[in-house]
Each structure stands twice: as structure tokens, then as C-alpha cells.
Design a protein around this motif. Structure first.
Motif, mmCIF file in Angstrom:
data_model
loop_
_atom_site.group_PDB
_atom_site.id
_atom_site.type_symbol
_atom_site.label_atom_id
_atom_site.label_comp_id
_atom_site.label_asym_id
_atom_site.label_seq_id
_atom_site.Cartn_x
_atom_site.Cartn_y
_atom_site.Cartn_z
ATOM 1 N N THR A 918 -11.506 0.993 -10.217
ATOM 2 C CA THR A 918 -10.321 1.849 -10.324
ATOM 3 C C THR A 918 -9.974 2.453 -8.977
ATOM 4 O OG1 THR A 918 -10.863 2.380 -12.628
ATOM 5 C CG2 THR A 918 -9.362 3.874 -11.484
ATOM 6 N N ALA A 919 -10.991 2.904 -8.243
ATOM 7 C CA ALA A 919 -10.751 3.461 -6.903
ATOM 8 C C ALA A 919 -10.192 2.397 -5.963
ATOM 9 C CB ALA A 919 -12.051 4.049 -6.346
ATOM 10 N N PHE A 920 -10.658 1.162 -6.112
ATOM 11 C CA PHE A 920 -10.159 0.065 -5.284
ATOM 12 C C PHE A 920 -8.663 -0.171 -5.531
ATOM 13 C CE2 PHE A 920 -9.304 -4.528 -4.929
ATOM 14 C CZ PHE A 920 -9.615 -4.731 -3.598
ATOM 15 N N PHE A 921 -8.265 -0.225 -6.810
ATOM 16 C CA PHE A 921 -6.846 -0.384 -7.133
ATOM 17 C C PHE A 921 -6.040 0.804 -6.602
ATOM 18 C CE2 PHE A 921 -8.204 -3.252 -10.734
ATOM 19 C CZ PHE A 921 -7.583 -4.379 -10.235
ATOM 20 N N ALA A 922 -6.611 1.993 -6.704
ATOM 21 C CA ALA A 922 -5.916 3.198 -6.246
ATOM 22 C C ALA A 922 -5.631 3.127 -4.747
ATOM 23 C CB ALA A 922 -6.744 4.436 -6.575
ATOM 24 N N LEU A 923 -6.589 2.655 -3.967
ATOM 25 C CA LEU A 923 -6.382 2.551 -2.528
ATOM 26 C C LEU A 923 -5.292 1.539 -2.192
ATOM 27 C CD1 LEU A 923 -10.104 2.739 -1.409
ATOM 28 C CD2 LEU A 923 -8.333 4.454 -0.988
ATOM 29 N N GLY A 924 -5.183 0.484 -3.006
ATOM 30 C CA GLY A 924 -4.094 -0.455 -2.814
ATOM 31 C C GLY A 924 -2.743 0.191 -3.045
ATOM 32 N N LEU A 925 -2.645 1.024 -4.082
ATOM 33 C CA LEU A 925 -1.388 1.737 -4.337
ATOM 34 C C LEU A 925 -1.058 2.682 -3.185
ATOM 35 C CD1 LEU A 925 -1.695 2.580 -8.141
ATOM 36 C CD2 LEU A 925 0.024 1.116 -7.079
ATOM 37 N N ILE A 926 -2.064 3.377 -2.697
ATOM 38 C CA ILE A 926 -1.833 4.334 -1.601
ATOM 39 C C ILE A 926 -1.332 3.614 -0.353
ATOM 40 C CG2 ILE A 926 -3.037 5.908 -0.019
ATOM 41 C CD1 ILE A 926 -4.777 6.739 -2.428
ATOM 42 N N ALA A 927 -1.744 2.358 -0.173
ATOM 43 C CA ALA A 927 -1.326 1.586 1.002
ATOM 44 C C ALA A 927 0.059 0.957 0.826
ATOM 45 C CB ALA A 927 -2.352 0.488 1.289
ATOM 46 N N SER A 928 0.872 1.483 -0.080
ATOM 47 C CA SER A 928 2.199 0.925 -0.343
ATOM 48 C C SER A 928 3.280 1.518 0.548
ATOM 49 C CB SER A 928 2.578 1.149 -1.823
ATOM 50 O OG SER A 928 1.660 0.524 -2.682
ATOM 51 N N THR A 929 2.943 2.478 1.381
ATOM 52 C CA THR A 929 3.927 3.095 2.276
ATOM 53 C C THR A 929 3.421 3.022 3.716
ATOM 54 O OG1 THR A 929 2.919 5.302 2.098
ATOM 55 C CG2 THR A 929 4.603 4.721 0.459
ATOM 56 N N ALA A 930 4.326 3.262 4.658
ATOM 57 C CA ALA A 930 3.933 3.237 6.069
ATOM 58 C C ALA A 930 2.882 4.301 6.362
ATOM 59 C CB ALA A 930 5.172 3.441 6.952
ATOM 60 N N GLU A 931 3.068 5.495 5.770
ATOM 61 C CA GLU A 931 2.071 6.556 5.959
ATOM 62 C C GLU A 931 0.747 6.176 5.303
ATOM 63 O OE1 GLU A 931 5.018 6.881 4.704
ATOM 64 O OE2 GLU A 931 6.191 8.270 5.942
ATOM 65 N N GLY A 932 0.845 5.475 4.147
ATOM 66 C CA GLY A 932 -0.370 5.030 3.467
ATOM 67 C C GLY A 932 -1.162 4.038 4.290
ATOM 68 N N LEU A 933 -0.474 3.196 5.067
ATOM 69 C CA LEU A 933 -1.175 2.258 5.954
ATOM 70 C C LEU A 933 -2.031 3.004 6.963
ATOM 71 C CD1 LEU A 933 1.605 -0.393 6.733
ATOM 72 C CD2 LEU A 933 -0.125 -0.448 4.944
ATOM 73 N N GLU A 934 -1.490 4.082 7.502
ATOM 74 C CA GLU A 934 -2.238 4.867 8.486
ATOM 75 C C GLU A 934 -3.441 5.535 7.836
ATOM 76 O OE1 GLU A 934 0.444 7.596 10.276
ATOM 77 O OE2 GLU A 934 1.808 6.049 11.041
ATOM 78 N N ILE A 935 -3.245 6.035 6.613
ATOM 79 C CA ILE A 935 -4.359 6.676 5.906
ATOM 80 C C ILE A 935 -5.466 5.669 5.631
ATOM 81 C CG2 ILE A 935 -5.017 7.801 3.750
ATOM 82 C CD1 ILE A 935 -2.205 9.019 3.655
ATOM 83 N N ALA A 936 -5.098 4.454 5.173
ATOM 84 C CA ALA A 936 -6.099 3.424 4.893
ATOM 85 C C ALA A 936 -6.835 3.019 6.164
ATOM 86 C CB ALA A 936 -5.430 2.211 4.251
#
Length: 1005
Positions: A918-936
Motif C-alpha cells: 500500500t505504501a508503494f502504491f501511495a508513493l507512486g501517486l505522490i510522484a504524479s506531480t512535478a513537486e512530487g518528483l522532487e519529494i520522491a
């Protein structure tokens, strides 16, 4: 022992559930039967018949079992169970099973020492199968009572294991099924009885029809640390892999066994528990699996490659079958550039639910050198079929990697490893297979690129513009051909030299119609100066029985395509319109339609549009041609001239010919206002349910067109379908509207239609969630008092329900194989994700402070590994947080907290494997924006982006081992594998426990 042949021959009639009426009160009948069972020295047939009457009475009156005086009833059952005749004992088990109503009644039955009697029955030989079968059915009754399994003794489970061990036993399969179910209810008891070993061996040795269910039970065990201890790591499930690895010492393969084991491995790898287990010991199991491709056994390699096609959910295109059969690969031409562009746009907006998981699987096998071993198969060129399949699989992996993997992995796949170095060795003949494979991979990749628009952006950006320019260039060149070249093209078609259509050059024909014949001068020459157009139109005339009698196959579709192009060419020129208007073709098509029109007075014993002919011949192609006509004003005039619209109205009322109505609805063009739109509206209102369902689905295709007028008209029809009398039609309309809401202008128009959805209650929930994404939709829902009510419901229980929906969707996709369920589908809509699409929704979320509650709960319970309720809520909170953070407006919520760090820690260190997933899928969702790419990137997770830098919502850990390799655990199973592979008792105390369990309660009172 009493042996009664009449009873043996009558068993099928004795143990039946015939429901015959009983005289008098059910209570009186019950008392009479129980009193009869007290009579001593009666024949076995008497006791069996009375027990059967009692079962039938309890079946007809289920509440009667609650009136039983269990102490009295129990003595009657015990009398039956202690009888020397096997049929009477079987009747006793059956009677006891039907009398159980709750846990208390179960305990009363168990106090009769039934456990010892069950063990005794199961220990008998096959002559007592009727008794043994009813004993196992009695054991299965434990599953039907809440907490009933807790009353099952270890001795009974040991007896069940003993039955399951004997393959020749007729009850072997039902014993295995019972053990696999018991593995879910009480795994520790099955482990203590040695059942884990039997079930693990069944995965490899069969019965193969049980493999999937047993594998699923093992995955349930592996998920949590308290049940995981029942499985011995590196041994129990590795028996499936041994089926492949042990082949090195054999000269032949057991194909059914290999295919079954491949299916089990696929099931394991499509679940988090199975994947983490297979990745233990530094990916030892997966590396062993890939290295099986080294063995020079064509049958094994073929099964292995089929396994990888299944694991990666690769659905090979239609042209791959001829290629694997050894035919030359021809260039695939996409049917419609516009359609491909629409599909591409849809794919890029919403990634599939499973793309994140597929990217992880693909990265794992790339690290396990799968590409190297596929290249080796191609280089060796031992078997042509293996070589071609390896080439296709390698091409598919390259395309898939470009679509869903971070750049580091995508680059590795493009290099093709040893193939290039082998092809570059010019001093040896061994380079030819490698050179040929590189050439084939290039052609396959191009075909995949043309047939799958979702690959387009990953390869070249937006190809539709380039394709359109290329087509327009060819058309312009065709319009300005000189006379000699044009006449040569006419001759090349062979239409002028023969009437045999099979000898015509159809590719040149289509090229001619799409280019030179669009020139009025050339078209007039083809009509007046040659027999070209006459012969071509004659081929399509129904009563010539040439086109209309061709068998309907994939190869014959080109004749329908050519006919549609012909009509478009004629409609594009006034001279062509005039020619088509006067040709006999349309008049004969109208006559064929009149054969089915009850109002026309024309009949035929064998109509051209009969159901059989539409299904088996190209007669259905005439509807495609009529659809081409309906797309042009001149074509509509021709249809009206021959009164076909009148016949269409009449045919739409023929409920006996649903196939005809569906063919008509799917073929007509609706860009122009007029009769065509009226016909489809009529079908939606008056057609049978199947027809209305089909037509509603067809409206989804009409919404995708760029014509705003037609799109809005289709939306209005769909909104009207929300009031259909059948709930299934309403549900389908809601789904179509919900999918259409992905497009902003479409969503605005749906809201503008102000549909009244109160009568549909919960069915409209997915559609209403879409309304939240715009300010206009937000205000619409606020006026209905929907938002705060729904928000409170999601906060209290909706988030947890969402977890169930998502996990069920994944199970359908992977385990049931509902095609990665129809489920190349995106994730179900989440309330909080839709809420943060608008500024009003963000303000409401801050006001309610739900995000803070979610993050606090995640941080507080991130180490939880036992409590199922807390784990379910923890998953719900992770899904809620990640859905909020997956949009640009939601990123500030992530930045205000350090919740991403907690989610990364859960992904890396949680002992509950489904929670890690579930955490793995969540990190994929978070990486859906430009800011999320930086966070990942900050937490060392690599992300996948398109060639123009847009995030795809896919990410992987920089070091796969940090996420996938889990620590070994100590098994507490009563049996453990020795170095020789034999299972032995873990200790003297454990061995003593087995012996006591097998003899407990052995002296019934």
C-alpha cells in the motif's frame, strides 16, 4: 459387522434431500422421529431412513433446529455414530451436521466425543468411503459456524492430513480442499498437524485444479508475521521452483506439471506476499527461475516465456500469431490516426491501477538478467519457435520499459546487451541470428508503436501530426499524377483485366481511391472511359452474390474497408455523387432491408441480412457502407431517396432481431442532425434491455469525438438514460458519464445538464465524485447538501471501504485474470482526491482538518503488525493522504508535514507485506506531480517521466533490495525440512504432541 447389500445398493436414494410433505405439526413429527431412534435392535435400513426423515424435516423447517433439546438429541446421534453399520454411522454424521445452529449446539455435539469418532472413521479403508465422506462433511460444518474452527481438535486435523497424503484415496481431493480452507481459519493448527508440507507439495504435484486456491491461502499466511511463522522460508513454496530446476537431470519434461507450476509462480508474483517471498535471500528464487532459460529444452523455454508474458500482463497483438508461426512480419497500419490520438490522450491522463506494480516486476527481472538469457536463446537459434518468441518477448519488454520504467532501466533495455556485440562480430557466421533478431526487434517495435498509441509519447512525442502530414502529402501527390502513371495504376489493380476479385490488387485499389480518384477529372475518366468503376461497383452489388457471400474473417475485412473508402471517394465529388445515385447498388441494398421490414410487403425465404449471414459473411459490411453514406449530406439524401430511414424505424422495433438493431446503431454516423439521431434515441427509449445496454455503451464512443455538437448531444442522451427503468442500464450510463468526466469541458456540460440523481441513491456515487473537480460541480453538489454529508461518511467508514474496493480490483486483475478484469482500468475514484481539484474543496479540507488526522494516525500506528482493524484503517489513511498529495493543489498538505518520510519507512520496514505494498502504491501517486518528483527523489526513489518531462505517477526505489528483500524468520511449524529434504519433528516435545493428538479422546463413552 452387519453387511446389508440392499442398503449398499440403495445409498443414492437413502442420502437424498427429497422434500416430501410431513403430516401434522413439525414439532410432533420431530418428537416422533426421535422416539423411533430410541428403539433398539432395529435394522440399519430403519435407522438410516429415520435419520433421513429427520434431515428432510430440518431442511423444510430451518428454525426447528433451535427447538431441539440437545442433551436428548445428542444421545440419539451418539447411538447412530456407535452403530456397527457404516451406513448408519454416515447417517449419524449427516444428522449431526444439519442439527448444528450455533456454537453452543456445536459444543454439545463435540462433547459426545465426536472428534475421536471422526478420527476413527477417517482411519478406515476405502470400503467405508460412505462413512468417511460424511465424516469430512461434518468437519467442514465447523467452517459454517462463527468460531467453530476453534473447537476443532488437533487430532482431527492430523487425521485429515493423513487422508490428504494418500493420493490413491478417493477422498484425497476433498481432504486437500478442507485443509486449504482450514489454513485460512487456523493456520497454526494445520502447521502443527503437518498439513503445510502436504499443501506445498500439492502446488507442485497436483491435483492441479487446486493449485490456485492453495497458493492464495499461502499468500494469506505470508502477509502477517504471526501467521508467516507457519511457513518455512526458502523451503515450503520453493518446491514449485524445483519442478523447473530439477529438469537439468532429465531428458524429457512433464508439460502439464510445468504449466501448472508456472501458473502457481504467476499467482505468487502477482501478490505482495508472494513477491516478497520470492525475493528473499537476495532474489535467489527469481534468479533461479530466470536461469532455467539456460537449459536447452525447447518445451521448457516455451513454457517459461509464456510465463513471462503472463507475469508482465503482455497481451500480444493479433499480428504476433503469424509471426510466431514463422511468417514474414508485415508492417501494421493503424486503422485511425485520430482514434489512436484519442486513445493516447486517455491513456496519458489516467494510468492503469497496475502500472506501478508492473514497473516493479519488470525492474526486478531486468536486474535478474532476463534480457541476457532471452538474447542467448536468440543467439543459439536452436529452435525457430523459441527464437521468434524470445524476439517478440524482448521487443515487448523494450516497449513496456519505455512506457513505465525510470530512465535508468529504460536505457538498459535499449542496449540489448550481447545481441549488438554478437551482431558486430563479422568474422563468424554466428552473427547472423543476432543481426536478424535486431532487425526483427526493430520491425516489431515499430508495429507496437503504431498499434498502441499509449507508447507514442514515450517514443516520439505526438505522432498523429506527423502521420496526418504524411497522409496529406501522399494525397496531394496523388491528385497531380500524369496520365501515363494514372493509367498504369489502373492496370496494376487488375480490375480491368479480370472480374475475379481475388486477383485484384486491393492495396493499390485503396491507394488509388485515396489519391488520384479524388481528382474529379480522374474519377470521370475512371467512370466513363474504362470499366474500372463499373466492375468495382458490380462486385459490391448484393444480388451479384460476390461481396455478400464472402466468409467473414479477419483477412476479408479489407473488402469492407475498400468499400468504405470507395463510398467516401464518390461522395467527395459531384460526379461521383451522381454516379452513386444512379447505380443499382443502393436500390438493391434497400430491397434487402425491405425483406426484413414487416411493413414493406416484400419477403424472402433466405434474406440477405438474416442472422446467420450477418454472423458468417460480409453481408454485415453493407451497414458499414450505409454508415459512410450517413456521414455526408449527399449520402443522407440517397438514403432518403430509397426510403431506407422508414425501414430503419421499422427494423428498430424488431425485438426478435437484436443483432440487426445493434449493427444498425453501431454503423450509422451521428455527426449530422436528422434521422440517424432520432433512430438511436428511439432505440434507447423503446429497445429491449440488451439493445439499450449496447446502445448506451456505443454513446461512450460518440463522446470521444472532437465534434462538440455531437458530444453534447450524446451527453444529453446519457443523462436521459439515468431515468431508465432498468438499474443495470442506469448503472452503465453512470459509468460512461463518469469516464467522460476526465475531460474538463465534458464535465462542465454534464453538470450543466443538472441531472436529478436522487432516485439512484448509491449508484451515482462515482459520478458525483467527479463533479467535485470543478467549481461549478462543487456548487451543484453543495446545493444538494451532498459534500459535507459524503465527507463525513468517507471520514468515518468510506476510506476503509475504499481499501476493500482497491484490493478487490487488484485481485480480480491478477488472481482471477480478468484481463490486468477488464482492469487495465485506472484506480477507483477517491473522494479526497476529487475534493482537492477545486479551491473550494481545499478550503473545506483545511476547515475540517481531516488531513492532520490521517497523518497523525499513520505516524502513531506505522509499526502495527497484528491488529486487523488498525491495519485496515492505516491503509485507508495512507490511500487518503496519497490521493490528496497526487494533485498539484494537494502537494502543500504533504509539504506541511513529514508524512512522506513515514510512508517511505513503512514501505521499507513494515512487517506486514500488504501494508508495504500500500505504501508503494501511495508513493507512486505522490510522484504524479512535478513537486512530487522532487519529494520522491529526496527519499531516493526514481520516477518515470514522459519525453517532455511530465510525471507519469510511477516510481521505484533506487535500490530494489531496500524495499524487496525482507529478513528471514524462524518457523514454528511442528515439522521442519532436514538437509536431505525430509520433514522431521522440530523437537521431541513436538513429536510427543503429534502422538498425543492422534490418540486423544480415543475411548468414547
Amino acid at each position: 459387522m452387519i453387511k446389508l447389500d440392499p442398503i449398499n445398493t440403495n445409498l443414492e436414494s437413502v442420502f437424498t434431500d427429497d422434500e416430501e410433505g410431513d403430516a401434522g405439526s413439525p414439532t410432533w413429527a420431530l418428537g416422533d422421529i426421535l422416539q423411533s431412534l430410541e428403539e433398539p435392535d432395529k435394522s440399519p435400513l430403519f435407522y438410516v431412513s429415520k435419520a433421513n426423515e429427520l434431515v428432510q424435516l430440518l431442511q423444510r423447517h430451518p428454525l426447528l433446529k433451535h427447538e431441539l433439546v440437545l442433551s436428548v438429541f445428542g444421545r440419539r446421534v451418539q447411538t447412530l455414530l456407535l452403530h456397527p453399520a457404516k451406513e448408519v454411522v454416515a447417517a449419524g454424521y449427516r444428522t449431526a451436521r444439519y442439527a448444528i445452529s450455533n456454537l453452543e449446539s456445536f459444543k454439545t455435539i463435540i462433547n459426545l466425543r465426536t472428534d475421536a469418532l471422526v478420527v476413527k472413521s477417517l482411519a478406515k479403508d476405502s470400503k467405508y468411503n460412505v462413512e468417511r465422506e460424511q465424516a469430512i462433511k461434518f468437519i467442514r460444518a465447523y467452517f459454517n459456524v462463527p468460531d467453530g474452527v476453534t473447537q476443532l481438535s488437533l487430532g482431527v486435523v492430523c487425521a485429515l492430513v493423513a487422508v490428504a497424503e494418500h493420493v490413491e484415496d478417493r477422498l484425497h481431493v476433498i481432504a486437500l480442499e478442507t485443509l486449504s480452507e482450514l489454513l485460512i481459519f487456523d493456520p497454526h493448527k494445520v502447521s502443527a498437524a503437518g498439513g503445510i508440507r502436504i499443501l506445498a507439495e500439492t502446488l507442485a504435484n497436483g491435483p492441479y485444479e487446486l493449485s490456485d486456491s492453495i497458493a492464495t491461502a499461502f499468500m494469506y499466511l505470508l502477509d502477517k508475521p504471526d501467521t508467516r511463522r507457519c511457513v518455512w522460508p526458502g523451503h515450503d513454496l520453493d518446491v514449485v521452483l524445483s519442478t523447473f530446476t530439477e529438469l537439468q537431470e532429465k531428458d524429457h519434461i512433464d508439460e502439464p506439471k510445468l504449466k501448472s507450476c508456472a501458473r502457481v509462480i504467476s499467482v505468487l508474483l502477482k501478490s505482495w506476499a508472494g513477491l516478497f517471498y520470492m525475493c528473499m535471500y537476495n532474489f535467489r528464487s527469481l534468479r533461479s527461475l530466470v536461469e532455467c532459460l539456460r537449459m536447452p529444452l525447447p518445451g521448457l523455454r516455451d513454457i517459461m516465456m509464456d510465463l513471462f508474458f503472463d507475469i508482465f500482463q503482455i497481451k500480444s497483438p493479433a499480428w504476433s500469431a503469424p509471426f510466431l508461426a514463422g511468417r514474414r512480419l508485415t508492417t501494421f497500419v493503424a486503422n485511425s490516426v485520430d482514434a489512436s490520438h484519442k486513445a493516447f490522450g486517455s491513456a496519458i491522463k489516467r494510468r492503469k491501477l497496475t502500472d506501478q506494480y508492473a514497473s516493479l516486476l519488470l525492474a526486478i527481472f531486468i536486474e535478474a538478467d532476463l534480457l541476457v538469457f532471452l538474447a542467448r536463446i536468440i543467439e543459439e537459434n536452436m529452435d525457430v519457435k523459441n527464437c521468434r518468441k524470445a524476439t517478440l518477448l524482448l521487443s515487448e519488454i523494450i516497449s513496456l520499459a519505455a512506457k513505465i520504467l525510470p530512465q535508468r532501466y529504460a536505457i538498459r533495455t535499449q542496449v540489448l546487451g550481447p545481441l549488438f556485440s554478437s551482431a558486430a562480430r563479422f568474422d563468424t557466421l554466428d552473427r547472423f541470428p543476432a543481426s536478424s533478431a535486431i532487425f526483427q526487434i526493430d520491425k516489431i517495435t515499430k508495429n507496437l508503436y503504431r498499434s498502441r498509441p499509449d507508447l507514442a509519447l514515450q517514443v516520439r512525442g505526438e505522432p498523429h501530426r506527423e502521420s496526418k502530414r504524411s497522409e496529406m502529402k501522399k494525397m496531394r501527390l496523388g491528385l497531380h499524377l500524369d496520365d501515363t502513371y494514372f493509367r498504369n495504376l489502373l492496370l496494376e489493380t487488375n480490375v480491368l483485366s479480370t472480374k475475379n476479385y481475388t486477383k485484384w490488387n486491393w492495396d493499390t485499389l485503396i491507394q488509388l481511391m485515396q489519391g488520384p480518384l479524388l481528382n474529379p477529372k480522374r474519377l470521370d475518366e475512371a467512370i466513363r472511359a474504362t470499366k474500372f468503376m463499373k466492375r468495382l461497383m458490380s462486385f459490391y452489388r448484393p444480388f451479384k452474390y460476390r461481396f455478400s457471400e464472402i466468409r467473414r474473417t479477419s483477412a476479408s475485412q479489407r473488402y469492407v474497408t475498400a468499400g468504405s473508402v470507395l463510398f467516401k471517394t464518390l461522395l467527395a465529388n459531384p460526379e461521383g455523387v451522381k454516379y452513386l445515385m444512379g447505380n443499382k447498388l443502393l436500390r438493391q441494398v434497400a430491397e434487402c432491408l425491405a425483406q426484413l421490414d414487416p411493413m414493406s410487403g416484400i419477403t424472402s425465404a433466405e434474406p440477405l441480412f438474416s442472422k446467420y449471414r450477418l454472423e458468417t459473411t460480409l453481408s454485415y459490411g453493407y451497414f458499414t457502407l450505409l454508415g459512410t453514406l450517413s456521414s455526408d449530406p449527399n449520402g443522407l439524401t440517397m438514403i432518403e431517396r430509397w426510403r431506407m430511414f422508414n425501414m430503419f424505424y421499422h427494423l428498430s422495433e424488431l425485438n426478435a432481431r437484436k443483432d440487426l438493431i445493434m449493427a444498425l446503431v453501431s454503423s450509422l454516423d451521428y455527426h449530422l442532425e436528422g434521422h440517424t439521431r432520432i433512430i438511436i434515441a428511439k432505440v434507447l427509449a423503446t429497445g429491449e434491455k440488451d439493445v439499450r445496454m449496447f446502445t448506451t455503451s456505443h454513446l461512450a464512443k460518440l463522446i470521444d469525438f472532437e465534434d462538440i455538437n455531437m458530444r453534447n448531444w450524446a451527453i444529453e442522451l446519457l443523462v436521459e438514460q439515468l431515468y431508465d427503468v432498468d438499474p443495470d442500464v442506469c448503472k452503465l450510463a453512470i459509468k460512461v458519464l463518469g469516464d467522460a468526466c476526465e475531460d474538463g469541458p465534458t464535465l462542465d456540460y454534464i453538470v450543466k445538464c443538472l441531472p436529478d440523481l436522487e432516485h439512484l441513491s448509491d449508484l451515482t456515487a462515482p459520478l458525483l465524485l467527479r463533479f467535485l473537480s470543478t467549481s461549478e460541480g462543487f456548487r451543484f453538489l453543495q446545493d444538494l447538501n451532498y459534500i459535507e454529508r459524503e465527507m463525513d461518511e468517507w471520514f468515518n467508514c468510506g476510506n476503509e471501504a475504499y481499501v476493500h474496493v482497491v484490493e478487490l480490483e487488484l485481485a480480480r486483475t491478477f488472481l482471477i485474470g480478468d484481463s490486468m478484469h477488464q482492469s487495465h482500468r485506472p484506480a477507483p475514484p477517491h473522494f479526497y482526491r476529487e475534493l482537492v481539484r477545486s479551491r473550494e474543496g481545499i478550503a473545506l479540507l483545511r476547515q475540517k482538518d481531516h488531513f492532520r488526522h490521517f497523518t497523525d494516525f499513520i505516524k502513531e500506528h506505522s509499526q502495527e503488525k497484528h491488529d486487523a482493524a488498525i491495519l485496515r484503517k492505516l491503509k485507508a489513511c495512507i490511500w487518503a493522504v496519497s490521493n490528496i498529495g497526487s494533485l498539484e493543489f494537494g502537494v502543500p498538505f504533504l509539504e506541511e508535514t513529514d508524512i512522506v518520510e513515514t510512508i517511505v519507512d513503512i514501505a521499507n520496514y513494515s512487517q506486514v507485506w500488504s501494508l508495504k505494498g500500500t505504501a508503494f502504491f501511495a508513493l507512486g501517486l505522490i510522484a504524479s506531480t512535478a513537486e512530487g518528483l522532487e519529494i520522491a527523489d529526496e527519499y531516493r526513489w526514481e520516477t518515470a517521466v514522459s519525453v517532455i518531462g511530465e510525471p507519469l505517477g510511477l516510481c521505484l526505489p533506487a535500490d530494489l533490495g531496500d524495499f524487496l528483500i525482507v529478513p528471514e524468520w524462524k518457523s514454528d511449524g511442528i515439522l521442519r525440512p532436514s538437509r536431505r529434504g525430509v520433514y522431521v519433528a522440530d523437537s521431541e516435545a513436538h513429536l510427543k504432541q503429534i502422538l498425543i493428538a492422534q490418540t486423544e479422546n480415543s475411548s468414547p463413552t
